[in-house]
Design a protein around this motif. Structure first.
Motif, PDB file in Angstrom:
ATOM      1  N   LEU A   1       0.857  -1.181   0.000  1.00 57.15           N
ATOM      2  CA  LEU A   1       0.000   0.000   0.000  1.00 57.15           C
ATOM      3  C   LEU A   1       0.894   1.232   0.000  1.00 57.15           C
ATOM      4  CD1 LEU A   1      -2.840   1.326   0.278  1.00 57.15           C
ATOM      5  CD2 LEU A   1      -2.446   1.280   2.761  1.00 57.15           C
ATOM      6  N   ILE A   2       0.751   2.047  -1.026  1.00 54.16           N
ATOM      7  CA  ILE A   2       1.472   3.316  -1.092  1.00 54.16           C
ATOM      8  C   ILE A   2       0.449   4.396  -0.773  1.00 54.16           C
ATOM      9  CG2 ILE A   2       2.839   4.874  -2.520  1.00 54.16           C
ATOM     10  CD1 ILE A   2       3.718   2.356  -4.114  1.00 54.16           C
ATOM     11  N   ASP A   3       0.624   4.998   0.399  1.00 55.02           N
ATOM     12  CA  ASP A   3      -0.374   5.922   0.942  1.00 55.02           C
ATOM     13  C   ASP A   3       0.064   7.357   0.693  1.00 55.02           C
ATOM     14  OD1 ASP A   3      -2.113   7.457   2.583  1.00 55.02           O
ATOM     15  OD2 ASP A   3      -2.477   5.674   3.816  1.00 55.02           O
ATOM     16  N   ARG A   4      -0.624   8.015  -0.226  1.00 53.04           N
ATOM     17  CA  ARG A   4      -0.256   9.379  -0.592  1.00 53.04           C
ATOM     18  C   ARG A   4      -0.735  10.412   0.421  1.00 53.04           C
ATOM     19  NH1 ARG A   4      -1.529  10.787  -6.544  1.00 53.04           N
ATOM     20  NH2 ARG A   4      -3.621  10.110  -6.019  1.00 53.04           N
ATOM     21  N   ASP A   5      -1.599  10.036   1.346  1.00 53.29           N
ATOM     22  CA  ASP A   5      -2.012  10.975   2.390  1.00 53.29           C
ATOM     23  C   ASP A   5      -0.945  11.107   3.468  1.00 53.29           C
ATOM     24  OD1 ASP A   5      -4.447  11.552   1.158  1.00 53.29           O
ATOM     25  OD2 ASP A   5      -5.470   9.909   2.189  1.00 53.29           O
ATOM     26  N   SER A   6      -0.286   9.996   3.781  1.00 52.04           N
ATOM     27  CA  SER A   6       0.741  10.015   4.829  1.00 52.04           C
ATOM     28  C   SER A   6       2.159   9.915   4.276  1.00 52.04           C
ATOM     29  CB  SER A   6       0.500   8.864   5.812  1.00 52.04           C
ATOM     30  OG  SER A   6       0.594   7.615   5.141  1.00 52.04           O
ATOM     31  N   ASP A   7       2.307   9.825   2.950  1.00 51.91           N
ATOM     32  CA  ASP A   7       3.612   9.675   2.305  1.00 51.91           C
ATOM     33  C   ASP A   7       4.388   8.502   2.890  1.00 51.91           C
ATOM     34  OD1 ASP A   7       3.015  11.878   0.711  1.00 51.91           O
ATOM     35  OD2 ASP A   7       4.033  13.288   2.035  1.00 51.91           O
TER      36      ASP A   7
END
Length: 192
Positions: free
Chosen positions: A141-147
């Motif tokens: 999972l690459i989470d762009r909200d939390s970088d």
């Protein structure tokens, strides 16, 4: 997700597959946890991140391919239908498959979060559970909200039992059967 979810589904699996096969190319439909979902159209940064993952996979594992938006049967009893942003599998693995493939042989599912109201439930929870129930060994999972990047592994009993995370710029080991590390410095270019 529970096995009883199918009893409370919005529609039958057959009706979903008919609807999905007739949807315009600008719409991507999924059937997760008995509910119809519309997957957002990815933005440019989302596409760049997926291409970055594909490049990393090719550099470390040229025997594998990262297939984009490959339809998979997920969840217990294969009652879900998901289109991961990326699916890592051996080259030519999906030759001869129809629109929805059994997840057997898939080594890793990849999701890059979108900036929409459904991301929390869809990408961070429901899809993770569906991939674990389907027995996919690794979920990235690459989470762009939390970088951040989070890797889940060791699926058993419908849950992943191992989890490791790192911020953009760190190094994240992808466990076997993937078996290489991601050096994520480039992802800082896509942080907001």
């Amino acid at each position: 997700m529970t096995p009883s979810t199918a009893a409370h589904a919005q529609m039958s699996l057959k009706d979903f597959e008919t609807l999905a096969s007739r949807a315009p190319e600008t719409v991507t439909l999924e059937f997760i946890n008995g509910r119809l979902g519309v997957k957002p159209v990815p933005d440019g940064d989302h596409d760049e991140i997926i291409m970055w993952v594909a490049d990393q996979c090719m550099a470390h594992r040229p025997d594998l391919r990262l297939y984009r938006e490959r339809g998979l049967r997920t969840e217990q009893y294969r009652n879900g239908r998901a289109r991961p942003d990326g699916v890592l599998a051996p080259q030519r693995h999906f030759a001869g498959h129809g629109e929805w493939s059994d997840p057997a042989g898939v080594l890793m599912a990849v999701e890059v979060t979108s900036h929409d109201h459904d991301t929390e439930a869809r990408d961070r929870q429901e899809k993770r559970e569906g991939y674990a129930q389907a027995g996919i060994p690794v979920f990235l999972l690459i989470d762009r909200d939390s970088d951040t990047l989070t890797v889940y592994s060791e699926p058993e009993g419908g849950q992943y039992h191992q989890k490791d995370s790192c911020p953009y710029g760190g190094t994240l080991a992808l466990p076997e059967p993937v078996g290489f590390s991601l050096v994520t410095e480039e992802l800082k270019d896509y942080a907001h």
